[in-house]
Structure formats: structure tokens, C-alpha cells
Design a protein around this motif. Structure first.
Motif, PDB file in Angstrom:
ATOM      1  N   LYS A   1      90.441 143.811 -53.144  1.00  0.00           N
ATOM      2  CA  LYS A   1      89.291 143.458 -53.962  1.00  0.00           C
ATOM      3  C   LYS A   1      89.113 144.514 -55.048  1.00  0.00           C
ATOM      4  O   LYS A   1      89.265 145.715 -54.792  1.00  0.00           O
ATOM      5  N   LYS A   2      88.769 144.056 -56.250  1.00  0.00           N
ATOM      6  CA  LYS A   2      88.546 144.959 -57.379  1.00  0.00           C
ATOM      7  C   LYS A   2      87.053 145.203 -57.553  1.00  0.00           C
ATOM      8  O   LYS A   2      86.283 144.268 -57.772  1.00  0.00           O
ATOM      9  N   TYR A   3      86.659 146.484 -57.459  1.00  0.00           N
ATOM     10  CA  TYR A   3      85.265 146.874 -57.649  1.00  0.00           C
ATOM     11  C   TYR A   3      85.126 147.666 -58.947  1.00  0.00           C
ATOM     12  O   TYR A   3      86.047 148.379 -59.365  1.00  0.00           O
ATOM     13  N   ILE A   4      83.952 147.562 -59.555  1.00  0.00           N
ATOM     14  CA  ILE A   4      83.626 148.326 -60.757  1.00  0.00           C
ATOM     15  C   ILE A   4      82.325 149.070 -60.508  1.00  0.00           C
ATOM     16  O   ILE A   4      81.366 148.497 -59.964  1.00  0.00           O
ATOM     17  N   ALA A   5      82.273 150.354 -60.903  1.00  0.00           N
ATOM     18  CA  ALA A   5      81.059 151.154 -60.740  1.00  0.00           C
ATOM     19  C   ALA A   5      80.589 151.663 -62.093  1.00  0.00           C
ATOM     20  O   ALA A   5      81.402 152.033 -62.947  1.00  0.00           O
ATOM     21  N   ASN A   6      79.251 151.693 -62.281  1.00  0.00           N
ATOM     22  CA  ASN A   6      78.706 152.219 -63.532  1.00  0.00           C
ATOM     23  C   ASN A   6      78.553 153.735 -63.451  1.00  0.00           C
ATOM     24  O   ASN A   6      78.935 154.366 -62.459  1.00  0.00           O
TER      25      ASN A   6
ATOM     26  N   ILE B   1     101.440 151.277 -43.261  1.00  0.00           N
ATOM     27  CA  ILE B   1     100.662 150.134 -43.754  1.00  0.00           C
ATOM     28  C   ILE B   1     100.821 149.988 -45.257  1.00  0.00           C
ATOM     29  O   ILE B   1     101.137 148.920 -45.769  1.00  0.00           O
ATOM     30  N   GLY B   2     100.601 151.074 -45.998  1.00  0.00           N
ATOM     31  CA  GLY B   2     100.688 151.051 -47.450  1.00  0.00           C
ATOM     32  C   GLY B   2      99.415 151.534 -48.100  1.00  0.00           C
ATOM     33  O   GLY B   2      98.624 152.258 -47.479  1.00  0.00           O
ATOM     34  N   MET B   3      99.198 151.128 -49.344  1.00  0.00           N
ATOM     35  CA  MET B   3      98.024 151.585 -50.086  1.00  0.00           C
ATOM     36  C   MET B   3      96.768 150.917 -49.542  1.00  0.00           C
ATOM     37  O   MET B   3      96.687 149.696 -49.437  1.00  0.00           O
ATOM     38  N   VAL B   4      95.784 151.738 -49.230  1.00  0.00           N
ATOM     39  CA  VAL B   4      94.511 151.253 -48.698  1.00  0.00           C
ATOM     40  C   VAL B   4      93.456 151.181 -49.793  1.00  0.00           C
ATOM     41  O   VAL B   4      92.627 150.268 -49.808  1.00  0.00           O
ATOM     42  N   ALA B   5      93.482 152.146 -50.713  1.00  0.00           N
ATOM     43  CA  ALA B   5      92.530 152.151 -51.822  1.00  0.00           C
ATOM     44  C   ALA B   5      93.097 152.953 -52.977  1.00  0.00           C
ATOM     45  O   ALA B   5      93.790 153.954 -52.768  1.00  0.00           O
ATOM     46  N   THR B   6      92.796 152.503 -54.191  1.00  0.00           N
ATOM     47  CA  THR B   6      93.161 153.258 -55.392  1.00  0.00           C
ATOM     48  C   THR B   6      91.977 153.259 -56.341  1.00  0.00           C
ATOM     49  O   THR B   6      91.276 152.256 -56.474  1.00  0.00           O
ATOM     50  N   HIS B   7      91.741 154.396 -56.985  1.00  0.00           N
ATOM     51  CA  HIS B   7      90.535 154.639 -57.773  1.00  0.00           C
ATOM     52  C   HIS B   7      90.944 155.232 -59.113  1.00  0.00           C
ATOM     53  O   HIS B   7      91.756 156.144 -59.162  1.00  0.00           O
ATOM     54  N   THR B   8      90.385 154.690 -60.199  1.00  0.00           N
ATOM     55  CA  THR B   8      90.684 155.201 -61.537  1.00  0.00           C
ATOM     56  C   THR B   8      89.401 155.293 -62.345  1.00  0.00           C
ATOM     57  O   THR B   8      88.673 154.303 -62.465  1.00  0.00           O
ATOM     58  N   ARG B   9      89.127 156.464 -62.910  1.00  0.00           N
ATOM     59  CA  ARG B   9      87.907 156.681 -63.682  1.00  0.00           C
ATOM     60  C   ARG B   9      88.101 156.336 -65.138  1.00  0.00           C
ATOM     61  O   ARG B   9      89.206 156.446 -65.680  1.00  0.00           O
ATOM     62  N   PHE B  10      87.027 155.919 -65.798  1.00  0.00           N
ATOM     63  CA  PHE B  10      87.066 155.724 -67.240  1.00  0.00           C
ATOM     64  C   PHE B  10      87.059 157.076 -67.946  1.00  0.00           C
ATOM     65  O   PHE B  10      86.448 158.040 -67.467  1.00  0.00           O
ATOM     66  N   VAL B  11      87.720 157.157 -69.106  1.00  0.00           N
ATOM     67  CA  VAL B  11      87.781 158.397 -69.867  1.00  0.00           C
ATOM     68  C   VAL B  11      86.393 158.853 -70.306  1.00  0.00           C
ATOM     69  O   VAL B  11      86.046 160.024 -70.220  1.00  0.00           O
ATOM     70  N   SER B  12      85.577 157.902 -70.755  1.00  0.00           N
ATOM     71  CA  SER B  12      84.332 158.253 -71.433  1.00  0.00           C
ATOM     72  C   SER B  12      83.213 158.742 -70.521  1.00  0.00           C
ATOM     73  O   SER B  12      82.219 159.279 -70.995  1.00  0.00           O
ATOM     74  N   GLY B  13      83.352 158.540 -69.210  1.00  0.00           N
ATOM     75  CA  GLY B  13      82.276 158.957 -68.316  1.00  0.00           C
ATOM     76  C   GLY B  13      82.708 158.892 -66.876  1.00  0.00           C
ATOM     77  O   GLY B  13      83.882 159.043 -66.558  1.00  0.00           O
ATOM     78  N   THR B  14      81.737 158.639 -65.989  1.00  0.00           N
ATOM     79  CA  THR B  14      82.039 158.614 -64.564  1.00  0.00           C
ATOM     80  C   THR B  14      82.156 157.188 -64.030  1.00  0.00           C
ATOM     81  O   THR B  14      82.265 156.989 -62.822  1.00  0.00           O
ATOM     82  N   ASN B  15      82.130 156.186 -64.918  1.00  0.00           N
ATOM     83  CA  ASN B  15      82.418 154.809 -64.503  1.00  0.00           C
ATOM     84  C   ASN B  15      83.824 154.758 -63.911  1.00  0.00           C
ATOM     85  O   ASN B  15      84.704 155.503 -64.329  1.00  0.00           O
TER      86      ASN B  15
ATOM     87  N   ILE C   1      86.981 152.114 -61.670  1.00  0.00           N
ATOM     88  CA  ILE C   1      87.484 150.895 -61.042  1.00  0.00           C
ATOM     89  C   ILE C   1      88.157 151.290 -59.735  1.00  0.00           C
ATOM     90  O   ILE C   1      88.847 152.304 -59.667  1.00  0.00           O
ATOM     91  N   GLU C   2      87.935 150.490 -58.701  1.00  0.00           N
ATOM     92  CA  GLU C   2      88.546 150.791 -57.410  1.00  0.00           C
ATOM     93  C   GLU C   2      89.054 149.497 -56.774  1.00  0.00           C
ATOM     94  O   GLU C   2      88.342 148.488 -56.742  1.00  0.00           O
ATOM     95  N   TYR C   3      90.290 149.554 -56.287  1.00  0.00           N
ATOM     96  CA  TYR C   3      90.874 148.437 -55.539  1.00  0.00           C
ATOM     97  C   TYR C   3      90.889 148.806 -54.059  1.00  0.00           C
ATOM     98  O   TYR C   3      91.352 149.886 -53.690  1.00  0.00           O
TER      99      TYR C   3
END
Length: 208
Positions: free
Chosen positions: A41-46, A182-196, A198-200
Motif C-alpha cells: 500500500k502507498k501512503y503519503i504524509a504531510n 521475505i523481502g522488502m517490508v517497507a520503503t520510505h522516501t522524503r520530499f526534498v522541500s520538507g518533511t513530507n 511517501i511510504e510503501y
């Protein structure tokens, strides 16, 4: 448009001596057997850290091999869905290198397995401009709960350090959490401009 932190591709694949048993162990760690399937699942955080499900699920299947520059890679097929409608499809090519690390076709280390001595530094960029650097280390194994399931993971974490010119918020830039076998459980990438960010997150899997 917000831009995602990324790293410049290395110009050469990392090579070092290792015996066959060691590399076989690492291949078992990443478990890239043909037909294996993971669903995320793809999550987005502000900027305040409030997360929401994007409605997108990413179905990742190991689908054969691809030779690139005389080197054989495992082909990962990503199929993204919004509910039951496919909205995107892409390929990813990875392999376990001679050091036992999972790398992409540019030789960039995606995850070093269980090698706690491995460290890396890469420029943080959006493809056109460098904003600082990402300092990667493998943290101690942790027990985490992802989508209601418990996993023991090896967190490969990159701390973002801004250059003085941009003076951007520092801290966790990205991470790849892998569970052995098992493999990848979670991956997280931050936006350049702030602390927003995306996490799978892994919701389901069918592996051999």
C-alpha cells in the motif's frame, strides 16, 4: 510540484571477493525466486506527519531475468492499481552482487543484507540539482508491525544532510526495511522541500 529525494547512480558496480556459500546465503536473504509476489500500500504524509492511504497498491512480481551489459539481473514487474483499475506498470532490475548486496542496474546498493559494516554516501538530488547528501547505514535488527503483521527487519537508513545554500530540514531521508527470507517490508522516501514523505508498506505476499 514537490520533488522526491533521490541519489545519483554509481558509475560502476561494486565488486569484492566472497565465497559461493556467502553469496548463496545473501540470495536466500533477499529471496528473489521467480514467481514471488509482494503487494504494497502507498501512503503519503504531510509536513505534520499526518498519513493517509493514497488509494494505490503496488503489486511486485519476480518475472524472469534480464541481461544488461553482460550481467544478469532479476526482473521485478511493478503493477500499480487504484482499486481494481491498473494505473501504471514499470520494470525494475536488481541482483545480488559479489559482495552479497542487493544492487540495481547502476550498481547502487538498495540494501546490504546483514552487513552492519557497510556505509555509503550519495548526493541527494531531484535529477537536476543537488540539495545535500544522504548518509546510509544499516541499523540493528528491529521488530516492527506493518499493516497488522509482525516482522524482524534490517533497516537500511539514509540521513539527509542539507547543503548550506538550500538549508532544508535534515533527518531521515529514506529507508528500506528488509526481512530475511521475505523481502522488502517497507520503503520510505522524503520530499526534498520538507518533511513530507511517501511510504510503501507490505500488505500481502506469496513467496517460494
Amino acid at each position: 510540484m514537490k520533488k522526491i529525494l533521490s541519489v545519483l547512480a554509481l558509475s560502476a558496480i561494486v565488486l569484492s571477493c566472497s565465497d559461493d556459500d556467502s553469496n548463496s546465503t545473501q540470495e536466500s536473504f533477499f529471496n528473489l525466486k521467480d514467481g514471488n509476489l509482494w503487494v504494497y500500500k502507498k501512503y503519503i504524509a504531510n509536513a505534520e506527519g499526518v498519513e493517509s492511504f493514497s488509494g494505490i497498491t503496488d503489486s511486485v512480481t519476480v518475472s524472469g531475468n534480464q541481461t544488461i551489459g553482460d550481467v544478469s539481473y532479476v526482473r521485478l514487474l511493478h503493477e500499480e492499481y487504484n482499486q481494481s483499475i491498473k494505473v501504471n506498470e514499470r520494470e525494475e532490475f536488481v541482483r545480488v552482487d559479489e559482495s552479497g548486496y542487493l544492487v540495481n542496474e547502476q550498481g547502487v546498493v538498495i540494501h546490504p543484507g546483514a552487513d552492519f559494516n557497510f556505509q555509503d554516501t550519495q548526493p541527494a538530488n531531484d535529477g537536476s540539482e543537488v540539495y545535500g547528501e544522504l548518509n546510509y547505514t544499516l541499523n540493528e535488527m528491529q521488530n516492527v508491525t506493518v499493516e497488522g503483521q509482525n516482522y524482524s527487519v534490517y533497516p537500511y537508513v539514509a540521513m539527509f544532510v542539507s547543503d548550506p545554500e538550500h538549508n532544508l530540514p535534515e533527518g531521515v531521508g529514506c529507508f528500506n526495511n528488509y526481512s530475511a527470507g521475505i523481502g522488502m517490508v517497507a520503503t520510505h522516501t522524503r520530499f526534498v522541500s520538507g518533511t513530507n514523505y511517501i511510504e510503501y508498506r507490505l500488505t500481502d505476499y506469496d513467496i517460494n
